[in-house]
Design a protein around this motif. Sequence first.
Motif, mmCIF file in Angstrom:
data_model
loop_
_atom_site.group_PDB
_atom_site.id
_atom_site.type_symbol
_atom_site.label_atom_id
_atom_site.label_comp_id
_atom_site.label_asym_id
_atom_site.label_seq_id
_atom_site.Cartn_x
_atom_site.Cartn_y
_atom_site.Cartn_z
ATOM 1 N N UNK A 137 -12.338 16.328 -12.482
ATOM 2 C CA UNK A 137 -13.511 15.344 -12.895
ATOM 3 C C UNK A 137 -14.714 16.123 -13.500
ATOM 4 N N UNK A 138 -15.090 15.461 -14.855
ATOM 5 C CA UNK A 138 -16.456 15.849 -15.382
ATOM 6 C C UNK A 138 -17.389 14.963 -15.309
ATOM 7 N N UNK A 139 -17.489 14.001 -13.943
ATOM 8 C CA UNK A 139 -18.442 13.241 -13.802
ATOM 9 C C UNK A 139 -18.935 13.386 -12.292
ATOM 10 N N UNK A 140 -18.446 14.228 -11.507
ATOM 11 C CA UNK A 140 -19.006 14.423 -10.072
ATOM 12 C C UNK A 140 -18.049 13.693 -9.420
ATOM 13 N N UNK A 141 -17.031 13.132 -9.600
ATOM 14 C CA UNK A 141 -16.240 12.462 -8.572
ATOM 15 C C UNK A 141 -16.151 13.187 -7.246
ATOM 16 N N UNK A 142 -15.843 12.296 -6.091
ATOM 17 C CA UNK A 142 -15.395 13.132 -5.156
ATOM 18 C C UNK A 142 -14.094 13.317 -4.922
ATOM 19 N N UNK A 143 -13.149 14.039 -3.999
ATOM 20 C CA UNK A 143 -11.813 14.081 -4.031
ATOM 21 C C UNK A 143 -11.245 12.754 -3.402
ATOM 22 N N UNK A 144 -10.470 12.173 -4.225
ATOM 23 C CA UNK A 144 -9.900 10.972 -3.428
ATOM 24 C C UNK A 144 -9.196 11.210 -2.315
ATOM 25 N N UNK A 145 -9.067 10.177 -1.515
ATOM 26 C CA UNK A 145 -8.471 10.375 -0.191
ATOM 27 C C UNK A 145 -6.829 10.654 -0.359
ATOM 28 N N UNK A 146 -6.243 10.142 -1.460
ATOM 29 C CA UNK A 146 -4.828 10.337 -1.610
ATOM 30 C C UNK A 146 -4.567 11.782 -1.875
ATOM 31 N N UNK A 147 -5.454 12.482 -2.175
ATOM 32 C CA UNK A 147 -4.921 13.748 -2.669
ATOM 33 C C UNK A 147 -5.226 14.557 -1.376
ATOM 34 N N UNK A 148 -3.965 14.997 -0.954
ATOM 35 C CA UNK A 148 -3.922 15.824 0.434
ATOM 36 C C UNK A 148 -3.263 17.125 0.428
#
Length: 533
Positions: A137-148
């Motif tokens: 991410x280049x916009x500061x997004x949090x890690x999505x819950x689907x990424x485990x």
Amino acid sequence: MRRIAVIAAIAVVALVAVLLTVSLNANKAGTAQAPVQDTPVKPAPTGKAPAVTYYKQIPPPSGSPLENVDPLELTVKNEPVGTTLNKGTVGISLEATDLADPALSATNASMVKLLKDSEDTVLRFGGNAVDRRFFWTSTGEALPASYTGDKTRPAKVVTPDDFQRVAALLEATNAKISLTVDLGHYSPDRAADMIKYASKIFGPRLLSFTVGNEPNGFAYTKLRPADYGIEKYVTELKAYADAIYAAAPNVVISGPGVYDQKWWKPFMDADLPQKKVLSFHNYPLYSCTDTTSDGFPTIPNLLGQAIHQRAASYQQHALDAAKSAGMETWLAETGMSACPGSNQTTKTHATALWAADYSLNAARLGITRLGFHSSMATCKGGPPMSVICSGGAYLEPNGEMVPRANYFGMAMVADLAPGKFLNLDSKGGGSSNTYALQNADGSTTVVIVNKNDPAKAAQTEVSLTLPGYALRGTMTQLSGPRLDAQDSTVIDGAKAGPVPAAKRATVPGFSYGSQTQKFKLTAGTVTVLNFSY
């Protein structure tokens, strides 16, 4: 009659001239003539030999009788093979999530030293993590819950700040980088954003990007439906390539980054806007359960000629495919074994011998870059085939990076001066492989990978015939006490890169002004010899 005689004489002269011309042209075009030498052999010197300091090898073990090894007879020919060894040929492959590791920093002295000792290396980021646990991410997004992930392999967020940190490390060590974008979570736009930032931050140090890691296995690992295959991959590849080209048109695409050669041609034939490089993966010890297979991970198999030849054959298939398409060939991810966890080969001195031999043979064939897959995890409990690992307790890395045995084999090749591979004749030497290079300064480098067990085998008597009369002969050597010894590999007696070329000692028994050099080499060594004329 006189006129007839004159005419006859003229005819004879003309016939001789024609025959001579035909003969000369035949010699130029014939295949049986002696090869044209690139540089003339200088005459034998007549002066007195200068005083020298001879290299002191680690001797064979004392005690029990040692097994004799057949003498090694080598003749280096002034015949270029047609391939070259360049700086940056050998590199390190890491998981994409390692981009977030703060240890990859110009302020980390241990990491800087390792990359400097492996000289102009390439860091390739990919591995299984990129399509499963890697989120850009280049916009500061949090890690999505689907990424485990899990405790040993957590999911990671990577941002432009991480790229800036890694770029400073590359600058400090004169290294380059190759990236892989996430294909597991289909998003061409996110991948394009990542390569746009990478292109700006890394500049010319960014060699290429690859779309996905081993997509040929996506159906098996359930990253895609069971019917996912080459056709659907090419459709997704095209969408990624177009999006990335719009954002960063000057970045090369390498691929397909697979271990199944059926996927090579579809990648090469795909209509992509970027310049393309064929990249593939290969782990020679492929059999994880069949203990009778020569592909099962044992030290005899690792160092055996069967695996050596099988790896060379597979690499040659890739080279032939790429050549037909006018492409360069990279072995982007490799290692001893495809089997996870520890086995008889891991962390041993044998892996150092294998890494040097494998790298040189690949380069001699024409592979221009290869990456030994590794990890930034701890030495304790971390991936045992990694060429580097971190100090600290299990799962608590402290960032103090240290090399394993296979790193030293890689470092011996990385240190070599660029040169053209030469043909050579080799006979005897037990278990050994040999390589020769013609360097830009006219000198000759000879590398002898002696794979005989140093715990059992006597020194090998070597008779080396050179393409010139040697005025100087230097030596550097990788060694270890046993093939199965762990954490015991050294170069010139130390856990560091080779001694600088200008400070190297002379080959034992060096014969000044001679084309023939005779000396002995300890078993279980990689010896680099350089002769100037």
